[in-house]
Design an enzyme around this catalytic site. Structure first.
Site, PDB file in Angstrom:
ATOM      1  N   GLY A 212      93.760   1.174 -36.215  1.00  0.00           N
ATOM      2  CA  GLY A 212      95.179   0.756 -36.447  1.00  0.00           C
ATOM      3  C   GLY A 212      96.270   1.478 -35.976  1.00  0.00           C
ATOM      4  O   GLY A 212      97.167   1.009 -35.493  1.00  0.00           O
TER       5      GLY A 212
ATOM      6  N   THR B 164      88.305 -11.172 -25.442  1.00  0.00           N
ATOM      7  CA  THR B 164      88.471 -10.134 -24.367  1.00  0.00           C
ATOM      8  C   THR B 164      87.035 -10.018 -23.683  1.00  0.00           C
ATOM      9  O   THR B 164      86.116  -9.854 -24.255  1.00  0.00           O
ATOM     10  CB  THR B 164      88.944  -8.865 -24.837  1.00  0.00           C
TER      11      THR B 164
ATOM     12  N   ASN C  52      92.769   7.840 -37.426  1.00  0.00           N
ATOM     13  CA  ASN C  52      91.740   8.941 -37.132  1.00  0.00           C
ATOM     14  C   ASN C  52      92.238   9.951 -36.261  1.00  0.00           C
ATOM     15  O   ASN C  52      93.436  10.168 -35.587  1.00  0.00           O
ATOM     16  CB  ASN C  52      90.737   8.465 -36.761  1.00  0.00           C
TER      17      ASN C  52
ATOM     18  N   ASP D 147      92.298  -1.919 -28.302  1.00  0.00           N
ATOM     19  CA  ASP D 147      93.364  -1.874 -29.183  1.00  0.00           C
ATOM     20  C   ASP D 147      94.775  -1.803 -28.189  1.00  0.00           C
ATOM     21  O   ASP D 147      95.634  -2.242 -28.864  1.00  0.00           O
ATOM     22  CB  ASP D 147      93.382  -0.077 -29.723  1.00  0.00           C
TER      23      ASP D 147
END
Length: 273
Positions: free
Chosen positions: A39, A215, A9, A247
């Site tokens: 990603g 997490t 993105n 991420d």
């Protein structure tokens, strides 16, 4: 090698004094753009952790594509399998409050064109670490998990953003990474019993035979494996901007596993990152 099949993105980020409520307009003070997508974020984090990384995904032919790929190119990520599609490059609209919390809306665009056929572009092999998320079609995620198992690659599935349909194939991942909200939703969907989150994590392992990592923000990380339960602290910091924190964790975790670190050591490095 770390192979990431996921979203790419361009993030559009505005900082505000506080996050708005429904129907409310607030004054912002800064605006910027930055490459993003779960990603791409995880691929860049893995590369910065020292891993060799291949990215599988899609961008549009619009002006946003080059900026969305810029950091990955600079980071040495292999982009030879990133395809161009007629759909626009994916965009994330992000508001960041003065306390570091955020609100995000994503328009996936070309990320919806990452199909099961793209999985063959990954060149998965035994010993690779595959990182997956839920910002591409879930049929592609499932096909990638099956391909990883067929060749003996380690599949790490990040359950963000939560997708109820994905609960049916969580057991196909070797390691599932979720934040506390995502795990609680998964646990409810799987009817996992237990008096607290740790007990429900143990039920997940017993039911699937896989490893679950949860997490907890400033409270660190919990993990349950078929062999043991683990608790890993994080480093106390004053949050400035939490965008991409999960991420970063996943990318460093994948790099640590690809390096051959034991799970607890990989978790500690990821939590610190």
């Amino acid at each position: 090698m770390v192979i990431v099949i996921g979203s790419i993105n361009l993030d559009m980020i505005a900082t505000v004094g506080r996050l708005p409520g429904p129907g409310e307009t607030v004054q912002g003070d800064r605006f910027s753009t930055a490459p993003g997508g779960k990603g791409a974020n995880q691929a860049l984090a893995a590369a910065r952790a020292g891993a060799s990384v291949r990215m599988i995904g899609a961008v549009g032919t619009d002006p946003f594509a080059a900026e969305a790929l810029a950091l990955l190119q600079d980071g040495g990520v292999d982009l030879s399998a990133v395809r161009s599609t007629p759909e626009p490059t994916g965009v994330a609209l992000i508001l960041v409050g003065s306390d570091g919390e955020n609100m995000i809306a994503v328009t996936p665009g070309s990320n919806h064109r990452v199909t099961p056929a793209h999985v063959a572009d990954a060149g998965l092999a035994q010993g690779d670490v595959l990182l997956l998320q839920h910002e591409i079609p879930l049929a592609t995620v499932r096909a990638a998990l099956e391909a990883a198992r067929a060749v003996g690659a380690v599949a790490v599935l990040n359950t963000a953003p939560f997708a109820a349909e994905a609960v049916a194939f969580l057991h196909e991942a070797d390691i599932v990474v979720a934040n506390e909200t995502e795990f609680d939703l998964c646990a409810d969907a799987l009817s996992l019993e237990g008096g607290d989150r740790a007990q429900r994590m143990r039920r997940f392992v017993e039911k699937t035979g896989r490893t679950i990592v949860v997490t907890l923000g400033e409270d660190g990380v919990l993990a349950a494996t078929p062999e043991a339960d683990l608790a890993v602290p994080t480093i106390p910091v004053r949050p400035v901007d939490t965008v991409g924190a999960g991420d970063t964790f996943c990318g460093y975790l994948g790099a640590g596993l690809a390096e051959g670190l034991p799970l607890e050591a990989a978790l500690r490095r990821a939590a610190a990152a």
